[in-house]
Design an enzyme around this catalytic site. Structure first.
Site, PDB file in Angstrom:
ATOM      1  N   GLU A   1       0.651  -1.295  -0.063  1.00 59.76           N
ATOM      2  CA  GLU A   1       0.441   0.306  -0.348  1.00 59.76           C
ATOM      3  C   GLU A   1       0.666   1.107   0.498  1.00 59.76           C
ATOM      4  OE1 GLU A   1      -1.641  -0.890   3.259  1.00 59.76           O
ATOM      5  OE2 GLU A   1      -1.017   0.084   4.702  1.00 59.76           O
TER       6      GLU A   1
ATOM      7  N   CYS B   1       3.591   8.306   1.828  1.00 55.88           N
ATOM      8  CA  CYS B   1       3.900   6.817   2.525  1.00 55.88           C
ATOM      9  C   CYS B   1       4.032   6.211   1.247  1.00 55.88           C
ATOM     10  CB  CYS B   1       3.031   6.985   4.377  1.00 55.88           C
ATOM     11  SG  CYS B   1       2.972   7.687   5.013  1.00 55.88           S
TER      12      CYS B   1
ATOM     13  N   CYS C   1       6.771  -7.756   6.701  1.00 51.87           N
ATOM     14  CA  CYS C   1       8.642  -7.528   7.372  1.00 51.87           C
ATOM     15  C   CYS C   1       8.613  -8.349   8.578  1.00 51.87           C
ATOM     16  CB  CYS C   1       7.541  -6.237   8.085  1.00 51.87           C
ATOM     17  SG  CYS C   1       9.277  -5.156   8.870  1.00 51.87           S
TER      18      CYS C   1
ATOM     19  N   CYS D   1       7.430  -5.999  15.210  1.00 45.87           N
ATOM     20  CA  CYS D   1       7.463  -4.855  16.218  1.00 45.87           C
ATOM     21  C   CYS D   1       5.506  -5.343  16.598  1.00 45.87           C
ATOM     22  CB  CYS D   1       7.513  -3.679  15.743  1.00 45.87           C
ATOM     23  SG  CYS D   1       8.970  -3.719  14.926  1.00 45.87           S
TER      24      CYS D   1
ATOM     25  N   CYS E   1       2.858  -3.515  15.920  1.00 46.00           N
ATOM     26  CA  CYS E   1       3.115  -3.055  14.467  1.00 46.00           C
ATOM     27  C   CYS E   1       1.812  -4.001  13.788  1.00 46.00           C
ATOM     28  CB  CYS E   1       3.291  -2.909  13.704  1.00 46.00           C
ATOM     29  SG  CYS E   1       3.935  -3.169  11.908  1.00 46.00           S
TER      30      CYS E   1
ATOM     31  N   GLU F   1      10.347  -2.740   6.268  1.00 44.95           N
ATOM     32  CA  GLU F   1      11.597  -1.890   7.224  1.00 44.95           C
ATOM     33  C   GLU F   1      12.734  -1.395   5.860  1.00 44.95           C
ATOM     34  OE1 GLU F   1      13.927  -0.582  10.193  1.00 44.95           O
ATOM     35  OE2 GLU F   1      14.203   0.149   8.035  1.00 44.95           O
TER      36      GLU F   1
ATOM     37  N   SER G   1      12.146   5.885   6.853  1.00 46.02           N
ATOM     38  CA  SER G   1      11.991   5.494   8.721  1.00 46.02           C
ATOM     39  C   SER G   1      12.103   4.051   8.499  1.00 46.02           C
ATOM     40  CB  SER G   1      10.395   5.785   8.592  1.00 46.02           C
ATOM     41  OG  SER G   1       9.849   4.567   9.807  1.00 46.02           O
TER      42      SER G   1
ATOM     43  N   SER H   1      12.029   4.863  14.535  1.00 49.62           N
ATOM     44  CA  SER H   1      10.660   4.774  15.210  1.00 49.62           C
ATOM     45  C   SER H   1      11.738   4.423  16.621  1.00 49.62           C
ATOM     46  CB  SER H   1      10.166   3.331  14.496  1.00 49.62           C
ATOM     47  OG  SER H   1       8.942   3.080  14.872  1.00 49.62           O
TER      48      SER H   1
ATOM     49  N   ASN I   1      10.002   4.548  20.924  1.00 54.09           N
ATOM     50  CA  ASN I   1       8.786   4.226  20.764  1.00 54.09           C
ATOM     51  C   ASN I   1       9.387   3.261  22.460  1.00 54.09           C
ATOM     52  OD1 ASN I   1       7.729   4.664  18.425  1.00 54.09           O
ATOM     53  ND2 ASN I   1       8.339   2.474  17.651  1.00 54.09           N
TER      54      ASN I   1
ATOM     55  N   ASN J   1      -2.741   3.446  18.272  1.00 51.40           N
ATOM     56  CA  ASN J   1      -4.520   3.751  17.344  1.00 51.40           C
ATOM     57  C   ASN J   1      -4.610   1.956  17.291  1.00 51.40           C
ATOM     58  OD1 ASN J   1      -6.216   4.407  16.196  1.00 51.40           O
ATOM     59  ND2 ASN J   1      -5.812   3.488  14.320  1.00 51.40           N
TER      60      ASN J   1
ATOM     61  N   CYS K   1       4.247   1.880   9.393  1.00 49.19           N
ATOM     62  CA  CYS K   1       4.176   0.394   8.549  1.00 49.19           C
ATOM     63  C   CYS K   1       2.606   0.612   7.898  1.00 49.19           C
ATOM     64  CB  CYS K   1       4.446  -0.372   9.740  1.00 49.19           C
ATOM     65  SG  CYS K   1       3.031  -0.289  11.414  1.00 49.19           S
TER      66      CYS K   1
HETATM   67  S1  SF4 Z   1       6.786  -1.039  12.692  1.00 47.68           S
HETATM   68 FE1  SF4 Z   1       7.799  -1.132  10.689  1.00 47.68          FE
HETATM   69  S2  SF4 Z   1      10.217  -1.841  11.587  1.00 47.68           S
HETATM   70 FE2  SF4 Z   1       8.358  -2.344  13.023  1.00 47.68          FE
HETATM   71  S3  SF4 Z   1       6.846  -4.401  12.220  1.00 47.68           S
HETATM   72 FE3  SF4 Z   1       5.914  -2.582  11.415  1.00 47.68          FE
HETATM   73  S4  SF4 Z   1       6.720  -2.241   9.581  1.00 47.68           S
HETATM   74 FE4  SF4 Z   1       7.836  -3.801  10.760  1.00 47.68          FE
END
Ligand code: SF4
Length: 383
Positions: free
Chosen positions: A98, A111, A118, A122, A125, A194, A225, A248, A250, A324, A367
């Site tokens: 996307e 974006c 990925c 994370c 995500c 990533e 990013s 990122s 966090n 979110n 992501c």
């Molecule tokens: S936040 Fe980014 S690096 Fe982490 S799992 Fe999601 S897409 Fe991958």
């Protein structure tokens, strides 16, 4: 280099200008031919060699035998009430990725995705839960941009100022340079995947984006990013200097970060922040630290204090992104009070900090949380 994939034609959109020059040299053609073809593809959006009328018939026929120019059309476009346009692309092998176009004060930020899925896992995500399917090719990355440019051309109203009070992807708002003709102002690698795990394709794509004869984006309008792959950050800084970097982050302790970002076991905070300090930043440019605020995980004033200490001495801005909640997630959105207190703590200490508006909240921090929604939408349409 090999001039065609074994038994296959070469997609010229996989080649930055220097690669195209080598390719043409391999055909025994002059270097300037590469420039002509490059301009046809990226400035005149040519999709066939027949359109390239300043090339000889013989060269066009030779190219058609050995090469092709790929294209990508969105399988679905979802338009939000805030003007956000979400594009789902179905790749030749059926994988979906996307891109998301976000109007911010009349400036469109796009974006884009670098991978299907990925591998980084994370915990907050949605893309991470799918795992990695594959890297995108250079052509699949630049074709996302070209497809959105075509969409904008077909919808001229989208090129005029759109008022939207969202601060996602606030890149270089001081940049006075005009938007590109199709009004994509910024490109950010913040879609699926990533990007530093796919540098062999991402670097040529960036070269095409910032080439004055290619997509013609200023390097200050391109941002990558990352979740923090330290050696690849160094390679990025060496091979594509002067683009923007977003990290990122966090979390403010290794223990906390390891819980939500497995990458931290390989590259703990100190190593990551040292790499940020060393990242080549031109002029007054800053690194953006993205910080997804998660209730009870990283949203206290103690975290804000540690964040201030961790980032001190790094020219940076901090993007606070209230988590979110989505289906199946184990985390909770922070309270408005904790968001405000976190933000206030940093701003009172002269940190450049932006809290993303929740209307943009379905655009994930780094992501593609939208993939699930778009796939649902497609399935509903098919049903
Ligand atoms: S936040 Fe980014 S690096 Fe982490 S799992 Fe999601 S897409 Fe991958």
């Amino acid at each position: 280099m090999s001039f065609s994939d074994v038994g296959e034609k070469t997609d010229l959109k996989n080649l930055p200008l220097e690669g195209l020059e080598n390719y043409l040299r391999g055909m025994g053609k002059e270097r300037f031919r590469a420039m002509q073809i490059f301009k046809w593809i990226y400035q005149k959006s040519a999709e066939s060699f027949d359109e390239m009328t300043n090339l000889s018939k013989e060269l066009r026929a030779g190219l058609a035998d050995m090469a092709y120019i790929s294209t990508l059309e969105p399988s679905a476009i979802e338009v939000g009430s805030d003007g956000v346009r979400k594009y789902l692309f179905t790749l030749a092998d059926g994988n979906g990725v996307e891109a998301v176009l976000i109007p911010i004060e009349g400036r469109n930020t796009l974006c884009i995705s670098a991978q299907a899925g990925c591998a980084m896992g994370c915990a907050f995500c949605l893309t991470g839960t799918f795992g990695l399917t594959r890297n995108l090719k250079t052509s699949e990355i630049v074709n996302q941009i070209l497809a959105v440019k075509r969409d904008l051309k077909r919808n001229p109203a989208l090129q005029v100022e759109i008022s939207a009070d969202t601060s996602c992807c606030d890149i270089d708002e001081d940049d006075p340079s005009p938007a590109s003709p199709e009004s994509i102002r910024n490109i950010v690698f913040m879609g699926m995947g990533e990007p530093l795990n796919n540098l062999d394709n991402v670097i040529p794509a960036i070269k095409i984006m910032i080439d004055g004869n290619g997509l013609q984006f200023s390097n200050r309008r391109v941002t990558l990013s990352t979740c923090g792959l330290v050696p690849e950050m160094r390679r990025l800084g060496e091979e594509t200097p002067n683009i923007n970097l977003a990290v990122s982050l966090n979390a403010t302790t290794d223990e906390q970060r390891e819980k939500i970002m497995p990458v931290n076991r390989r590259y703990p905070l100190k190593m990551l922040l040292d790499a940020c300090r060393e990242f080549p930043l031109p002029g007054r440019r800053k690194i953006t630290f993205e910080y997804v605020l998660i209730r009870g995980m990283n949203d206290t004033l103690q975290d804000a204090k540690r964040l201030l200490l961790l980032t001190s001495g790094i020219p940076c801005k901090i993007n606070l992104i209230p988590f979110n909640e989505h289906e199946g997630s184990d985390f909770w959105a922070p309270s408005q009070e904790s968001i405000d207190a976190f933000h206030r703590y940093l701003i009172d200490r002269n940190v450049t900090v932006i809290t993303r508006d929740s209307r943009g909240g379905d655009i994930s921090a780094a992501c593609g949380q939208l993939k699930g929604k778009l796939l649902n939408h497609l399935e509903k349409d098919a049903g």
